[in-house]
Design an enzyme around this catalytic site. Sequence first.
Site, PDB file in Angstrom:
ATOM      1  N   ASP A  84       1.942  73.755  50.063  1.00  0.00           N
ATOM      2  CA  ASP A  84       2.448  72.525  49.286  1.00  0.00           C
ATOM      3  C   ASP A  84       2.161  72.484  47.901  1.00  0.00           C
ATOM      4  O   ASP A  84       1.436  72.008  47.391  1.00  0.00           O
ATOM      5  CB  ASP A  84       1.193  71.438  50.130  1.00  0.00           C
ATOM      6  CG  ASP A  84       1.352  71.265  51.448  1.00  0.00           C
ATOM      7  OD1 ASP A  84       2.699  71.354  52.006  1.00  0.00           O
ATOM      8  OD2 ASP A  84       0.526  71.060  52.236  1.00  0.00           O
ATOM      9  N   LYS A 114       3.587  76.677  56.618  1.00  0.00           N
ATOM     10  CA  LYS A 114       4.287  75.281  56.429  1.00  0.00           C
ATOM     11  C   LYS A 114       4.482  74.371  55.169  1.00  0.00           C
ATOM     12  O   LYS A 114       4.011  74.715  54.324  1.00  0.00           O
ATOM     13  CB  LYS A 114       2.910  74.342  57.022  1.00  0.00           C
ATOM     14  CG  LYS A 114       2.873  72.917  57.410  1.00  0.00           C
ATOM     15  CD  LYS A 114       2.056  71.943  56.930  1.00  0.00           C
ATOM     16  CE  LYS A 114       2.016  71.893  55.448  1.00  0.00           C
ATOM     17  NZ  LYS A 114       1.040  70.751  55.286  1.00  0.00           N
ATOM     18  N   LEU A 117       8.491  62.425  59.639  1.00  0.00           N
ATOM     19  CA  LEU A 117       9.663  61.649  59.610  1.00  0.00           C
ATOM     20  C   LEU A 117       9.068  60.330  60.291  1.00  0.00           C
ATOM     21  O   LEU A 117       8.710  60.040  61.497  1.00  0.00           O
ATOM     22  CB  LEU A 117      10.721  62.030  60.428  1.00  0.00           C
ATOM     23  CG  LEU A 117      11.467  63.455  59.929  1.00  0.00           C
ATOM     24  CD1 LEU A 117      12.568  63.600  60.676  1.00  0.00           C
ATOM     25  CD2 LEU A 117      11.698  62.974  58.538  1.00  0.00           C
ATOM     26  N   ILE A 159      13.564  54.066  61.688  1.00  0.00           N
ATOM     27  CA  ILE A 159      14.318  53.481  62.693  1.00  0.00           C
ATOM     28  C   ILE A 159      14.823  54.903  63.647  1.00  0.00           C
ATOM     29  O   ILE A 159      15.225  55.697  62.914  1.00  0.00           O
ATOM     30  CB  ILE A 159      15.312  52.104  62.635  1.00  0.00           C
ATOM     31  CG1 ILE A 159      16.541  52.954  61.888  1.00  0.00           C
ATOM     32  CG2 ILE A 159      14.653  51.325  61.888  1.00  0.00           C
ATOM     33  CD1 ILE A 159      17.473  52.035  61.652  1.00  0.00           C
ATOM     34  N   PRO A 160      14.997  54.536  64.978  1.00  0.00           N
ATOM     35  CA  PRO A 160      15.332  55.672  65.729  1.00  0.00           C
ATOM     36  C   PRO A 160      16.631  56.243  65.343  1.00  0.00           C
ATOM     37  O   PRO A 160      16.861  57.612  65.266  1.00  0.00           O
ATOM     38  CB  PRO A 160      15.469  55.243  67.200  1.00  0.00           C
ATOM     39  CG  PRO A 160      14.555  54.115  67.312  1.00  0.00           C
ATOM     40  CD  PRO A 160      14.509  53.657  65.970  1.00  0.00           C
ATOM     41  N   THR A 199      18.131  56.361  62.434  1.00  0.00           N
ATOM     42  CA  THR A 199      17.788  57.266  61.150  1.00  0.00           C
ATOM     43  C   THR A 199      17.092  58.451  61.291  1.00  0.00           C
ATOM     44  O   THR A 199      17.290  59.580  60.550  1.00  0.00           O
ATOM     45  CB  THR A 199      16.924  56.331  59.990  1.00  0.00           C
ATOM     46  OG1 THR A 199      17.671  55.291  59.931  1.00  0.00           O
ATOM     47  CG2 THR A 199      16.865  56.832  58.747  1.00  0.00           C
ATOM     48  N   THR A 259      -5.944  63.614  58.703  1.00  0.00           N
ATOM     49  CA  THR A 259      -7.284  64.194  58.806  1.00  0.00           C
ATOM     50  C   THR A 259      -8.006  63.456  57.397  1.00  0.00           C
ATOM     51  O   THR A 259      -9.092  63.656  57.181  1.00  0.00           O
ATOM     52  CB  THR A 259      -7.315  65.544  58.857  1.00  0.00           C
ATOM     53  OG1 THR A 259      -6.516  66.021  57.621  1.00  0.00           O
ATOM     54  CG2 THR A 259      -6.852  66.066  60.140  1.00  0.00           C
ATOM     55  N   ARG A 298     -11.457  73.736  57.644  1.00  0.00           N
ATOM     56  CA  ARG A 298     -12.181  74.487  56.509  1.00  0.00           C
ATOM     57  C   ARG A 298     -13.082  75.602  57.155  1.00  0.00           C
ATOM     58  O   ARG A 298     -13.882  75.336  57.875  1.00  0.00           O
ATOM     59  CB  ARG A 298     -13.082  73.427  55.751  1.00  0.00           C
ATOM     60  CG  ARG A 298     -12.493  72.331  55.119  1.00  0.00           C
ATOM     61  CD  ARG A 298     -11.700  72.912  54.013  1.00  0.00           C
ATOM     62  NE  ARG A 298     -10.956  71.815  53.068  1.00  0.00           N
ATOM     63  CZ  ARG A 298      -9.698  71.587  53.106  1.00  0.00           C
ATOM     64  NH1 ARG A 298      -8.761  72.203  54.167  1.00  0.00           N
ATOM     65  NH2 ARG A 298      -8.957  70.689  52.580  1.00  0.00           N
ATOM     66  N   GLN A 301     -10.646  65.766  52.860  1.00  0.00           N
ATOM     67  CA  GLN A 301     -10.517  65.788  54.493  1.00  0.00           C
ATOM     68  C   GLN A 301     -11.795  65.269  54.771  1.00  0.00           C
ATOM     69  O   GLN A 301     -12.713  65.735  54.392  1.00  0.00           O
ATOM     70  CB  GLN A 301     -10.184  67.252  54.795  1.00  0.00           C
ATOM     71  CG  GLN A 301      -8.844  67.742  54.423  1.00  0.00           C
ATOM     72  CD  GLN A 301      -7.648  67.333  54.799  1.00  0.00           C
ATOM     73  OE1 GLN A 301      -7.632  66.468  55.876  1.00  0.00           O
ATOM     74  NE2 GLN A 301      -6.879  67.451  54.068  1.00  0.00           N
ATOM     75  N   GLY A 337      -4.380  75.520  54.214  1.00  0.00           N
ATOM     76  CA  GLY A 337      -3.859  75.374  52.845  1.00  0.00           C
ATOM     77  C   GLY A 337      -4.963  75.964  51.612  1.00  0.00           C
ATOM     78  O   GLY A 337      -4.946  76.870  51.380  1.00  0.00           O
TER      79      GLY A 337
END
Length: 225
Positions: A10, A32, A63, A66-67, A69, A116, A176, A185, A205
């Site tokens: 990230d 990820k 995500l 609405i369904p 989209t 989390t 952790r 967290q 991460g």
Amino acid sequence: MSNPIYLALDVPQLDAAKDLLSKVRSHIGGVKLGLEFFYAHGHHGVMEVAHASGLPIFLDLKLHDIPNTVAGAMQSIHVLEPAIITVHASGGRAMMEDAKAAAGENCKVVAVTMLTSLDENDLARTGVSGTPHDHVMRLAELAESAGLDGIVCSGQEVGSVHKQWKHGFFVVPGLRPAGSAGGDQKRTVTPRKARDDGASVLVIGRPISKAADPLAAAREIEATL
């Protein structure tokens, strides 16, 4: 899965991400990529990381719309061939059903239950009663009924969810290693504890990416599993 560790990349800098990957690649099982990375680099960045690592890609896009989209968004990322992608369970059953129907054949769709970084007080402020455990269990049941592959939950709930959903696919973030700082967290466990309780994927991460020696940190975490 021989190595359940997915490194959370990230970070907004593509070169830095690829450099970190080159150091720890042999001690992780996947990558990820979350919102920060995807907004900075889009499809091109995902493809570069996939090529550089040769590892499965988990697109943590959470995500929630609405369904129709969400289904359209799922179709737009088929070309990236993600191994895992996230949607929010709070988007409802119809949204989750459409997300799964629109996903690639080999893509696992998992529902985020409760972040989390949240605790019971945070739930109450958003109008949700009960404990985090209760909330996660309700959303896990909804995700299973919608035909999803699994959920994202903290290590504190994964054992209970695994007992309820025997063949589910469970992604556990916010992990952790023993003795490390929790940071933002609030509901953490060790990677070993999460794995023992039924986690399929361990998202890690900062304990690796922010370590003075990322390779040593990754190797040490892998050795506990």
